[in-house]
Design a protein around this motif. Structure first.
Motif, PDB file in Angstrom:
ATOM      1  N   LEU A 172      -5.113 -36.764  24.713  1.00  0.00           N
ATOM      2  CA  LEU A 172      -4.248 -37.889  24.338  1.00  0.00           C
ATOM      3  C   LEU A 172      -4.397 -39.031  25.330  1.00  0.00           C
ATOM      4  CD1 LEU A 172      -0.915 -36.172  23.199  1.00  0.00           C
ATOM      5  CD2 LEU A 172      -2.657 -37.239  21.784  1.00  0.00           C
ATOM      6  N   ALA A 173      -4.467 -38.669  26.634  1.00  0.00           N
ATOM      7  CA  ALA A 173      -4.574 -39.716  27.663  1.00  0.00           C
ATOM      8  C   ALA A 173      -5.898 -40.445  27.559  1.00  0.00           C
ATOM      9  CB  ALA A 173      -4.421 -39.093  29.047  1.00  0.00           C
ATOM     10  N   ALA A 174      -6.916 -39.771  27.013  1.00  0.00           N
ATOM     11  CA  ALA A 174      -8.228 -40.414  26.908  1.00  0.00           C
ATOM     12  C   ALA A 174      -8.284 -41.428  25.772  1.00  0.00           C
ATOM     13  CB  ALA A 174      -9.309 -39.350  26.694  1.00  0.00           C
ATOM     14  N   LEU A 175      -7.279 -41.420  24.883  1.00  0.00           N
ATOM     15  CA  LEU A 175      -7.264 -42.403  23.798  1.00  0.00           C
ATOM     16  C   LEU A 175      -7.084 -43.796  24.382  1.00  0.00           C
ATOM     17  CD1 LEU A 175      -4.877 -40.692  21.215  1.00  0.00           C
ATOM     18  CD2 LEU A 175      -7.322 -41.069  20.954  1.00  0.00           C
ATOM     19  N   PRO A 176      -7.786 -44.784  23.850  1.00  0.00           N
ATOM     20  CA  PRO A 176      -7.606 -46.137  24.403  1.00  0.00           C
ATOM     21  C   PRO A 176      -6.183 -46.661  24.227  1.00  0.00           C
ATOM     22  CG  PRO A 176      -9.145 -46.117  22.531  1.00  0.00           C
ATOM     23  CD  PRO A 176      -8.813 -44.714  22.812  1.00  0.00           C
ATOM     24  N   GLY A 177      -5.431 -46.143  23.255  1.00  0.00           N
ATOM     25  CA  GLY A 177      -4.090 -46.657  22.995  1.00  0.00           C
ATOM     26  C   GLY A 177      -2.978 -45.873  23.651  1.00  0.00           C
ATOM     27  N   SER A 178      -3.307 -44.944  24.578  1.00  0.00           N
ATOM     28  CA  SER A 178      -2.235 -44.133  25.161  1.00  0.00           C
ATOM     29  C   SER A 178      -1.446 -44.946  26.186  1.00  0.00           C
ATOM     30  CB  SER A 178      -2.810 -42.885  25.813  1.00  0.00           C
ATOM     31  OG  SER A 178      -3.540 -43.245  26.947  1.00  0.00           O
ATOM     32  N   ALA A 179      -0.127 -44.708  26.242  1.00  0.00           N
ATOM     33  CA  ALA A 179       0.749 -45.478  27.134  1.00  0.00           C
ATOM     34  C   ALA A 179       1.528 -44.523  28.030  1.00  0.00           C
ATOM     35  CB  ALA A 179       1.717 -46.315  26.310  1.00  0.00           C
ATOM     36  N   GLY A 180       1.950 -45.019  29.180  1.00  0.00           N
ATOM     37  CA  GLY A 180       2.747 -44.214  30.103  1.00  0.00           C
ATOM     38  C   GLY A 180       1.902 -43.146  30.771  1.00  0.00           C
ATOM     39  N   ARG A 181       2.577 -42.264  31.529  1.00  0.00           N
ATOM     40  CA  ARG A 181       1.842 -41.154  32.126  1.00  0.00           C
ATOM     41  C   ARG A 181       2.689 -39.886  32.032  1.00  0.00           C
ATOM     42  NH1 ARG A 181       3.691 -43.720  36.853  1.00  0.00           N
ATOM     43  NH2 ARG A 181       5.132 -42.285  37.876  1.00  0.00           N
ATOM     44  N   PRO A 182       1.999 -38.734  31.877  1.00  0.00           N
ATOM     45  CA  PRO A 182       2.744 -37.492  31.670  1.00  0.00           C
ATOM     46  C   PRO A 182       3.364 -36.982  32.968  1.00  0.00           C
ATOM     47  CG  PRO A 182       0.398 -37.056  31.696  1.00  0.00           C
ATOM     48  CD  PRO A 182       0.549 -38.534  31.824  1.00  0.00           C
ATOM     49  N   ASP A 183       4.429 -36.187  32.834  1.00  0.00           N
ATOM     50  CA  ASP A 183       5.102 -35.579  33.973  1.00  0.00           C
ATOM     51  C   ASP A 183       4.578 -34.143  34.116  1.00  0.00           C
ATOM     52  OD1 ASP A 183       6.784 -34.348  35.701  1.00  0.00           O
ATOM     53  OD2 ASP A 183       8.652 -35.094  34.807  1.00  0.00           O
ATOM     54  N   PRO A 184       3.921 -33.812  35.261  1.00  0.00           N
ATOM     55  CA  PRO A 184       3.361 -32.459  35.396  1.00  0.00           C
ATOM     56  C   PRO A 184       4.399 -31.355  35.225  1.00  0.00           C
ATOM     57  CG  PRO A 184       2.639 -33.880  37.182  1.00  0.00           C
ATOM     58  CD  PRO A 184       3.651 -34.663  36.415  1.00  0.00           C
ATOM     59  N   ALA A 185       5.659 -31.612  35.665  1.00  0.00           N
ATOM     60  CA  ALA A 185       6.690 -30.567  35.549  1.00  0.00           C
ATOM     61  C   ALA A 185       7.012 -30.286  34.077  1.00  0.00           C
ATOM     62  CB  ALA A 185       7.947 -30.984  36.289  1.00  0.00           C
ATOM     63  N   GLU A 186       7.041 -31.337  33.259  1.00  0.00           N
ATOM     64  CA  GLU A 186       7.301 -31.138  31.829  1.00  0.00           C
ATOM     65  C   GLU A 186       6.159 -30.352  31.197  1.00  0.00           C
ATOM     66  OE1 GLU A 186      10.039 -31.815  30.497  1.00  0.00           O
ATOM     67  OE2 GLU A 186      10.853 -33.776  31.025  1.00  0.00           O
ATOM     68  N   LEU A 187       4.929 -30.665  31.610  1.00  0.00           N
ATOM     69  CA  LEU A 187       3.778 -29.943  31.056  1.00  0.00           C
ATOM     70  C   LEU A 187       3.810 -28.481  31.488  1.00  0.00           C
ATOM     71  CD1 LEU A 187       0.967 -32.587  31.633  1.00  0.00           C
ATOM     72  CD2 LEU A 187       2.037 -31.958  29.473  1.00  0.00           C
ATOM     73  N   ALA A 188       4.161 -28.243  32.778  1.00  0.00           N
ATOM     74  CA  ALA A 188       4.158 -26.878  33.308  1.00  0.00           C
ATOM     75  C   ALA A 188       5.221 -26.015  32.644  1.00  0.00           C
ATOM     76  CB  ALA A 188       4.379 -26.905  34.815  1.00  0.00           C
ATOM     77  N   LEU A 189       6.215 -26.652  32.017  1.00  0.00           N
ATOM     78  CA  LEU A 189       7.249 -25.852  31.371  1.00  0.00           C
ATOM     79  C   LEU A 189       6.699 -25.078  30.169  1.00  0.00           C
ATOM     80  CD1 LEU A 189      10.276 -25.370  31.848  1.00  0.00           C
ATOM     81  CD2 LEU A 189      10.698 -26.785  29.860  1.00  0.00           C
ATOM     82  N   HIS A 190       5.645 -25.586  29.535  1.00  0.00           N
ATOM     83  CA  HIS A 190       5.062 -24.865  28.384  1.00  0.00           C
ATOM     84  C   HIS A 190       4.628 -23.460  28.791  1.00  0.00           C
ATOM     85  CE1 HIS A 190       4.798 -29.057  26.993  1.00  0.00           C
ATOM     86  NE2 HIS A 190       4.733 -28.579  25.756  1.00  0.00           N
ATOM     87  N   PRO A 191       3.706 -23.309  29.782  1.00  0.00           N
ATOM     88  CA  PRO A 191       3.341 -21.939  30.179  1.00  0.00           C
ATOM     89  C   PRO A 191       4.519 -21.177  30.778  1.00  0.00           C
ATOM     90  CG  PRO A 191       2.265 -23.562  31.588  1.00  0.00           C
ATOM     91  CD  PRO A 191       2.867 -24.312  30.457  1.00  0.00           C
TER      92      PRO A 191
END
Lengths: 525, 217
Positions: free
Chosen positions: A141-160
């Motif tokens: 998603l971040a590699a898309l030219p239209g992506s905005a903002g930046r992800p929060d690693p803690a939110e991502l880590a909650l998945h696993p």
């Protein structure tokens, strides 16, 4: 188990009394079996399938807000990935019991507590797979030219983390209740609780004590404005994982001082992080919110293209190209003298949910809110923090067209009737293919009139069905021809008093007769 | 022979009730009741959509419970008794279906707001889920002893899949949506298909059955 014993290399037999190697061997075997379990595979397919389908069919949003995408899949991960881990781990830990072979296991070298340890460790490979999956998704998603903002690693880590928590819970349940029905019921109860705690009509204090905190924010916000206590929540869930794993070991008969100490540590982390989630929002975030509401210019970078200035919050700059395409599309169809006036397109956010159930707003309050909104920068056209869904494009096109046609700032969600309504709707619809699609989609689902502008913003307007019908007829014609006719009668079409019937005569399209009195829209314009 | 078996059906109902593994069903039914009872007890103001959501969650609980009701540890050892498998299943169904219907009626009563909610549609959804659970369980029981451990996860997978399919084929649509009728035609088709599969799966899975039956008759 037999496989694990067979795999053990013969020359280096374990020392008696050290079951660690046997535990690891069992964990390896069970880890692979868990990954191959139908519930886990179904979970992975349900998690990835619909998203891949959206991308293949071109329905995916190419302008994702990463600070929103990082947590919006957490509930789904809990349901399908956590659910898969819960059921598979529970069935694996109950396997001996289901096959009535528990007694035979007493003859093996591995005591029950160590076997339970192995089942807990067996969830790790799937957890790692989920971490890789989550990271890959957000990287794409971040590699898309239209992506905005930046992800929060803690939110991502909650998945696993949620997957690990549910896998450990499956092992714990197997130690407590020897029935396979309990795991699916726990999953269902957890899903209902998380969903219910996320409803905006209920007080939201409980949601942070659940594994996933679901929220329904009015719109995505820039990173500096986010107030989710993601890091503390991750620590809280990590504490829960440790508590559940230790409880599973204790249920299997493990008793020693190290377990007690680890339990005390896990309990203090869980309680501390759980309580810390309720700390008030930091001053920095509160200041940033006030600034974003009152003086958005301080947080924005502006870029001028021709006579139009685009101002975006930090992280949203990649969208100015998309905004410009829509604005150009509107201005292309109007006479040069009207198109040449300078414009400011200002990105705004609203952190106050205006769409709460049961919230009643009078017309006066609406008008006051719109006036307050415009006071910050009179004449600027509002654009929000969503893009790429058709509706956002059509709303921006509509607001720009309104300004070009009326030379007034956007009103407080009032109907725009007569020739102005027809013209504004046509200008918005013909701007780009995305605005045309957005207008069709909104027209198909709206009743009475087509709303332009995000309802979470106090500014916007609607075009009644009658005017919309004429505009739709215009949109079916070649845009160049219509633009020539529009330019010829520009002054009359943009005059406040010109009726829709007159616009129909000037532009050569049929206008439906007026509906019965009780169904008419009250026209303020 | 066969006529005698059918006549035995009423006699089978009570033993079937005793042999049915009720624990799983009661646990699931309890969770289902709790899901609708908690908001009702605390008088939480919910929208029609949220209430339908609660009923749907309760229906999933009911289906999870039903998934285990056909399980019979003795199934393999009694394949040769004069009362054939379809008849034994019919006796079980005679016990299970009234119990499930009574539970669902209780769930609807506790939820309340009967006039506002599309109860018929939600009931079709619940019946379809329950029928799928029984069908998957019955198919699994043709080759194993535990139908529930396959049928229960299968129900969950079906529910999540049903909530994620593209909008034009949607099964779970909000009340009042224009696709409601079409979606419930699909639910009814699913229910019919599940019933047919259950009936097929109820036949004793014995090879060359017809020739054996002729000899016995």
């Amino acid at each position: 188990m037999t496989a694990a014993l067979a795999e053990r290399p013969a020359p280096t037999a374990p020392r008696p009394g050290d079951p660690r190697r046997a535990m690891l061997a069992l964990a390896r075997t069970e880890g692979v079996r868990l990954l191959r379990h139908p519930a886990v595979i179904a979970g992975l397919l349900l998690f990835t399938g619909p998203e891949i389908y959206r991308w293949l069919t071109g329905r995916a949003n190419r302008f994702p807000v990463l600070s929103d995408e990082d947590w919006s899949t957490q509930f789904l991960a809990l349901l399908v990935l956590g659910g898969g881990a819960l059921i598979a781990a529970n069935l694996a830990a109950l396997r001996a019991d289901r096959h009535a072979t528990t007694g035979l296991y007493d003859t093996l070298v591995l005591p029950p507590a160590w076997r339970t340890g192995a089942f807990l460790l067996a969830v790790l490979p799937f957890t790692v797979l989920v971490a890789v999956l989550t990271a890959t998704r957000i990287a794409l998603l971040a590699a898309l030219p239209g992506s905005a903002g930046r992800p929060d690693p803690a939110e991502l880590a909650l998945h696993p983390a949620v997957v690990l928590l549910f896998g450990a819970a499956g092992v714990l349940l197997a130690g407590l209740v020897r029935t396979v029905i309990v795991a699916p019921l726990l999953l269902l109860a957890a899903a209902v609780a998380v969903y219910a705690a996320g409803l905006s009509s209920l007080p939201g204090h409980v949601r942070w004590l659940l594994p996933v905190a679901l929220e329904q924010p009015p719109m995505p916000v820039p990173v500096a404005l986010t107030s989710r206590p993601s890091g503390r929540h991750l620590a809280y869930v990590a504490g829960l994982i440790a508590l559940v794993a230790l409880a599973a070991l204790v249920a299997a008969g493990a008793r020693n001082r190290r377990l007690v100490m680890a339990g005390a540590a896990a309990l203090s982390v869980t309680a501390g992080a759980g309580a810390a989630q309720y700390l008030p929002v930091s001053d920095a975030v509160r200041d940033a919110r006030a600034t974003a509401a009152e003086r958005p210019a301080e947080m924005q970078d502006c870029r001028s293209i021709g006579s139009v200035t685009y101002c975006a919050f930090g992280g949203f700059e990649p969208w100015t190209g998309g905004w410009d395409a829509v604005v150009r599309g509107v201005l292309r169809a109007v006479p040069a003298e009207a198109a040449g006036q300078p414009f400011v397109i200002r990105q705004r956010v609203s952190t106050d949910d205006r769409m709460l159930d049961g919230r009643v707003v009078t017309a006066e309050e609406q008008a006051a809110a719109a006036a307050e909104w415009q006071r910050i920068e009179p004449g600027a056209v509002t654009v929000g923090t969503r893009w790429g869904d058709g509706r956002s494009e059509m709303s921006l096109a509509g607001l720009v067209a309104y300004q070009v046609v009326t030379h007034e700032s956007a009103p407080a969600h009032i109907p725009v009737c007569g020739a102005r309504g027809v013209l504004v709707a046509w200008l918005a619809g013909q701007a780009t293919p995305a605005t045309a699609a957005g207008l069709r989609a909104v027209d198909a689902t709206s009743w009475g009139g087509v709303p332009f502008g995000d309802m979470q913003f106090p500014v916007g307007f609607s075009v009644p069905d009658r005017e919309m019908a004429a505009a739709s007829a215009l949109l079916r014609r070649p845009p160049g021809d219509v633009a020539t006719t529009v330019a010829r009668s520009w002054a009359e079409l943009t005059a406040a008093g010109t009726s829709a019937d007159r616009a129909g005569e000037l532009l050569g399209v049929p206008v439906p007769p007026l509906p019965p009195v009780e169904e008419r829209t009250r026209c303020d314009g | 022979m066969r006529r005698m078996s059918v006549r035995a059906l009423p006699l089978l109902v009570l033993p079937a009730a005793r042999a049915t593994p009720w624990t799983a069903f009661l646990a699931a039914a309890g969770v289902g009741l709790a899901i609708v009872a908690v908001p009702a007890v605390f008088r939480v103001e919910l929208t029609v959509e949220d209430l339908v959501g609660l009923l749907r969650a309760a229906a999933v609980c009911g289906a999870l419970g039903l998934a285990f009701l056909l399980d019979d540890p003795a199934a393999r050892t009694i394949a040769t008794v004069p009362t054939p498998r379809p008849l034994r299943y019919a006796a079980r169904a005679g016990v299970i279906l009234p119990a499930a219907a009574a539970w669902w009626a209780l769930v609807l009563t506790i939820t309340g707001h009967g006039a506002l909610l599309p109860l018929g549609g939600v009931t079709v959804e619940a019946a379809a889920l329950g029928a799928v659970a029984l069908a998957v369980g019955a198919v699994r029981l043709r080759s194993g002893d535990n139908g529930g451990i396959v049928a229960a996860p299968a129900v969950l997978v079906l529910v999540v899949a049903a909530s994620r399919i593209p909008p034009h084929l949607a099964l779970y649509v909000p009340p009042g949506d224009e696709r409601w009728a079409a979606a419930h035609h699909r639910w009814a088709a699913l229910l019919a298909a599940a019933v047919l599969v259950s009936v097929w799966a109820a036949v004793e899975p014995v090879r060359a059955r017809s020739s054996m039956m002729t000899e016995i008759d």
